[in-house]
Design a protein around this motif. Structure first.
Motif: not given
Length: 210
Positions: A90-97, A117-126, A177-186
């Motif tokens: 998981t990669v975390r992101f700052a707000y709006g970034s 890895a023969p396949l890499i799946l990326l899932r972007g979330r806010t 705020p802590t939960g929202r920080d965790l939800n902004r991710r890929v």
């Protein structure tokens, strides 16, 4: 006999008293060695000679560098074997970034596994609560930022799939705020084995379906 001897002596004396013949000049043209043309010719010869020496030294230096690179490549340890099963990073992101700024330690853990890895799946979330255009754009840009990072690290683009979801799919309480920080991710899911598409007949028959 006496008369013959006197004649010979007289002829020799006459030959010695005559002046030597004058030297004759050659018809071939002569070029002085200190003319501008001659000086320029000698300079060109010296420059050509020095250029050949520099070229030989440059080739020898390139050969030495190539030998060192081969030795270095042989000493680089191979990537460790990938763990069994799919791996999710998981990669975390700052707000709006959507800047994918991974620490060096995270890259060291991610890239060796991604190369295998023969396949890499990326899932972007806010951390959005509605499926708005703005939230969808941020989620998409986050997934694409991670994809660009992997491609820049040498991962083949054909092995990467990017998806995004503007809202929902939260992993933590989105009201804090802590939960929202965790939800902004890929989420980067590394497949150990490429999925095999099932035919329509197999799906109907229930084959290979867990």
């Amino acid at each position: 006999m006496r008369i013959l001897t006197l004649s010979l002596v007289t002829a020799l004396v006459a030959a010695c008293s005559s002046p030597p013949p004058l030297p004759t000049a050659e018809d071939a043209p002569r070029r002085p060695i200190n003319t501008p043309e001659a000086v320029e010719f000698q300079s060109c010869r010296h420059a050509l000679h020095n250029g050949r020496i520099e070229l030989r030294e440059s080739r020898e230096q390139v050969a030495r560098q190539a030998s060192r690179l081969v030795q270095w490549a042989q000493q680089v340890p191979a990537d460790p074997p990938a763990p069994p099963g799919n791996t999710v990073i998981t990669v975390r992101f700052a707000y709006g970034s959507h800047d994918a700024d991974l620490p060096a330690a995270a890259l060291q853990a991610l890239l060796p596994a991604a190369r295998q890895a023969p396949l890499i799946l990326l899932r972007g979330r806010t951390d959005g609560t509605t499926d708005s255009v703005a939230e969808a754009r941020i989620a998409r840009d986050r997934a694409h930022a991670v994809r660009d990072l992997l491609v820049a690290a040498g991962i083949e683009p054909s092995r990467i799939r990017a998806t995004y979801q503007p809202s929902g799919d939260a992993v933590a309480d989105n009201s804090s705020p802590t939960g929202r920080d965790l939800n902004r991710r890929v989420e980067i899911e590394l497949y150990r084995v490429a999925p095999v598409p099932l035919s329509t007949q197999a799906l109907v028959a229930g084959e290979n379906v867990p």
